[in-house]
Design a protein around this motif. Structure first.
Motif, mmCIF file in Angstrom:
data_model
loop_
_atom_site.group_PDB
_atom_site.id
_atom_site.type_symbol
_atom_site.label_atom_id
_atom_site.label_comp_id
_atom_site.label_asym_id
_atom_site.label_seq_id
_atom_site.Cartn_x
_atom_site.Cartn_y
_atom_site.Cartn_z
ATOM 1 N N LYS A 108 0.857 -1.182 0.000
ATOM 2 C CA LYS A 108 0.000 0.000 0.000
ATOM 3 C C LYS A 108 0.897 1.238 0.000
ATOM 4 O O LYS A 108 1.938 1.253 0.648
ATOM 5 C CB LYS A 108 -0.889 0.031 1.242
ATOM 6 N N SER A 125 3.258 -5.989 3.310
ATOM 7 C CA SER A 125 2.824 -7.093 4.182
ATOM 8 C C SER A 125 3.157 -8.414 3.510
ATOM 9 O O SER A 125 3.123 -8.522 2.277
ATOM 10 C CB SER A 125 1.318 -7.025 4.434
ATOM 11 N N GLU A 149 1.441 -12.893 9.844
ATOM 12 C CA GLU A 149 1.673 -11.854 8.855
ATOM 13 C C GLU A 149 2.678 -10.853 9.409
ATOM 14 O O GLU A 149 2.560 -10.406 10.554
ATOM 15 C CB GLU A 149 0.362 -11.146 8.524
ATOM 16 N N THR A 190 4.441 -7.105 8.750
ATOM 17 C CA THR A 190 4.231 -5.858 8.015
ATOM 18 C C THR A 190 5.379 -4.894 8.307
ATOM 19 O O THR A 190 5.755 -4.717 9.467
ATOM 20 C CB THR A 190 2.893 -5.197 8.431
ATOM 21 N N LEU A 241 -8.124 -15.532 4.677
ATOM 22 C CA LEU A 241 -7.063 -15.149 3.737
ATOM 23 C C LEU A 241 -6.209 -16.354 3.364
ATOM 24 O O LEU A 241 -5.824 -16.530 2.203
ATOM 25 C CB LEU A 241 -6.172 -14.063 4.346
ATOM 26 N N LYS A 285 -5.924 -17.741 -0.332
ATOM 27 C CA LYS A 285 -4.584 -17.688 -0.945
ATOM 28 C C LYS A 285 -4.293 -18.948 -1.757
ATOM 29 O O LYS A 285 -3.578 -18.912 -2.754
ATOM 30 C CB LYS A 285 -3.537 -17.515 0.156
ATOM 31 N N PRO A 302 -12.016 -6.842 0.294
ATOM 32 C CA PRO A 302 -10.697 -6.777 0.942
ATOM 33 C C PRO A 302 -10.063 -8.149 1.139
ATOM 34 O O PRO A 302 -8.833 -8.282 1.091
ATOM 35 C CB PRO A 302 -10.986 -6.103 2.289
ATOM 36 N N ASN A 355 -8.449 -8.989 -2.205
ATOM 37 C CA ASN A 355 -7.227 -8.196 -2.421
ATOM 38 C C ASN A 355 -6.087 -8.674 -1.539
ATOM 39 O O ASN A 355 -4.951 -8.850 -1.989
ATOM 40 C CB ASN A 355 -7.504 -6.719 -2.136
ATOM 41 N N GLN A 356 -6.386 -8.876 -0.264
ATOM 42 C CA GLN A 356 -5.320 -9.207 0.680
ATOM 43 C C GLN A 356 -4.841 -10.649 0.563
ATOM 44 O O GLN A 356 -3.792 -10.997 1.099
ATOM 45 C CB GLN A 356 -5.787 -8.926 2.107
ATOM 46 N N SER A 357 -5.615 -11.482 -0.132
ATOM 47 C CA SER A 357 -5.180 -12.873 -0.285
ATOM 48 C C SER A 357 -3.925 -12.959 -1.164
ATOM 49 O O SER A 357 -3.201 -13.947 -1.108
ATOM 50 C CB SER A 357 -6.289 -13.712 -0.912
ATOM 51 N N THR A 358 -3.692 -11.922 -1.967
ATOM 52 C CA THR A 358 -2.559 -11.869 -2.910
ATOM 53 C C THR A 358 -2.541 -13.072 -3.857
ATOM 54 O O THR A 358 -1.487 -13.480 -4.336
ATOM 55 C CB THR A 358 -1.199 -11.767 -2.187
#
Lengths: 262, 231
Positions: free
Chosen positions: A2, A48, A60, A62, B78, B82, B101, B104-107
């Motif tokens: 981001k 991240s 995770e 970051t 996620l 993924k 979201p 998106n965040q799962s990439t």
């Protein structure tokens, strides 16, 4: 990844907007040590990465780099006075409706008060949510039926101070712990305990106690009241004033809203 | 030169270790020969399982007891997204509050919106109550793209099942014949269940004006009920 102005991934509540918190106000430790409502909020870049972990753990990491200007916390006097934030999060579903969330954060930037000093923040947070198997007639603003939920955070802020013209470092500590219990589909009760030092005088300690009552008339509105008692240090150790406050909040939803950070 | 503090060094070592582990760690165990499917709701999961049979592994994000408008975007989702090969969504903005979201965040590039592994089931269904003219908030909770509860119509269920079968065949051409056969059996079983619905229809048809909430539009249409909206 981001890029842009964002709330730093520091601790549990810094990224959460006020209306999504389980309280009306923010914990005392946030106000005293981490810049109040805005928290660490700056322009920068955030990366991240999922970290493989065994036994169903979600991990995770970051890493964030900011311009270095964040209200009265950090100030960039020079181009290289960047702010950095690191966050490691571990999460696991203990069952379908119970989950455990652990985290550790680290923030570092140039002191807003001293141009040649760096300040460091560290926080540990933990939360546990236990859900009750909801019935079909329980459509409320929050999909997961949060029954007992507990949040806890400890924060340390070493800060340079001038004493007898010599720079010294003082360590201000703060913590809060809170719990909420959903009585039925519309009512939730909660409480929070706060204890924190002052950023500019770590030997002054504030203590707070809050009771929160929340009512959901429908999935599109929320009414919340909070009684807050504060035992607040005034000017010198041992000198306190008591504050009794009542906070009221009414929220209503207009249109779709993106998901909040979990 | 300023010396680094012990905590700074420890943090750097910890970050380096975490990054190294993330690069070296083995991928999670999975059944290599099966298509990993995630769906937004259990209804879609059921259809995907019926059609995919033993060629797929299916899991739903929302549970059957949850309101699919409001689902918490838990991090554990996620991990599942993924590793998904295919994501099947209801669409029509039903999941707009929580699914974007997560995607998106799962990439996971395979299931991003518009990617081959992203399947919007509403493409195959007949949609009721698509608003005409200007849509405003004064009309209440309106779905501007139409009623997203289309899966309550059994005919739409068959259309969605065919759409899923086509997508799976596209992903695994070698299994296309098996998938076609599975779809045929599912369709036959659905047709065999129709008389039961018809008997229920007779029992329910009594009142001409049926007071049911708006999301049951498909249900009412199937049973030839005239619906009065409850606001």
């Amino acid at each position: 990844m981001k890029v842009g102005k964002m709330r730093a991934d520091f601790g549990k509540v810094n990224t959460i907007h006020n209306h999504a918190l389980p309280w009306i106000d923010r914990p005392l430790v946030t106000n005293n040590l981490v810049g109040g409502e805005d928290g660490i909020d700056d322009a920068g870049i955030s990366l991240s990465h999922f970290i493989p972990a065994p036994k169903g753990w979600f991990m995770e990491g970051t890493a964030q780099v900011y311009r270095g200007d964040s209200d009265d916390l950090f100030r960039a006097y020079r181009r290289q006075d960047l702010g950095t934030v690191g966050h490691l999060r571990a999460y696991r579903d203990l069952s379908e409706s119970t989950n455990l969330d652990l985290g550790a954060s680290y923030a570092r930037g140039n002191s807003a008060g001293f141009s040649d000093r760096r300040e460091t923040f560290r926080v540990l947070h933990q939360s546990l949510r236990r859900g009750r198997h909801p019935s079909l007639e329980a459509p409320t603003a929050r999909g997961l039926q949060e029954f007992p939920a507990a949040h806890r955070a400890f924060l340390e802020r070493p800060r340079p101070v001038i004493s007898l013209n010599i720079f010294q470092t003082q360590h201000a500590f703060g913590m809060y712990t809170s719990a909420e219990y959903r009585i039925n589909r519309r009512w939730t009760v909660g409480g929070r305990f706060d204890r924190t030092g002052h950023a500019t005088a770590a030997n002054l300690t504030d203590t707070g106690l809050s009771g929160i009552l929340t009512y959901w008339p429908s999935e599109f509105s929320q009414i919340r009241g909070q009684y807050r008692f504060g035992h607040l240090a005034v000017a010198s150790p041992g000198d306190f004033s008591n504050a009794n406050e009542f906070l009221f909040q009414f929220l209503f939803v207009m249109g779709a809203h993106g998901a909040h950070p979990f | 030169m300023q010396r680094c503090s012990l905590t700074t060094r420890l943090a750097a070592i910890f970050a380096a270790l975490a990054f190294t582990i993330s690069l070296l760690g083995p991928p999670p165990a999975r059944a290599a020969s099966k298509i990993q499917i995630m769906t937004a709701t259990t209804d879609l999961a059921s259809l995907a399982q019926e059609v995919g049979g033993d060629k797929v592994e299916v899991e739903s994000i929302a549970r059957g007891y949850q309101d699919p408008h409001f689902v918490d975007a838990k991090p554990s989702f996620l991990l599942k997204l993924k590793h998904a090969d295919l994501l099947i969504v209801v669409g029509l903005e039903l999941e707009i509050g929580w699914l974007p979201p997560l995607i998106n965040q799962s990439t996971n590039p395979k299931i991003q919106v518009g990617a081959p592994g992203y399947l919007d089931a509403s493409r195959f269904a007949r949609i009721l109550e698509i608003p005409t003219g200007q849509v405003t908030r004064s009309e209440g909770d309106v779905h501007p793209l139409g009623n997203p509860h289309y899966w309550l119509d059994p005919e739409n269920g068959l259309r969605i099942a065919k759409g899923i079968a086509d997508k799976l065949s596209e992903m695994r051409p070698g299994d296309a014949a098996v998938l076609r056969a599975t779809l045929y059996r599912f369709r036959a079983a659905s047709e065999a269940g129709r008389p039961k619905v018809a008997r229920g229809d007779e029992a329910i048809r009594g009142p001409e004006n049926c007071h049911l909430p708006p999301f049951l539009a498909e249900f009412c249409r199937t049973l030839s009920l005239e619906r009065s909206r409850l606001r």
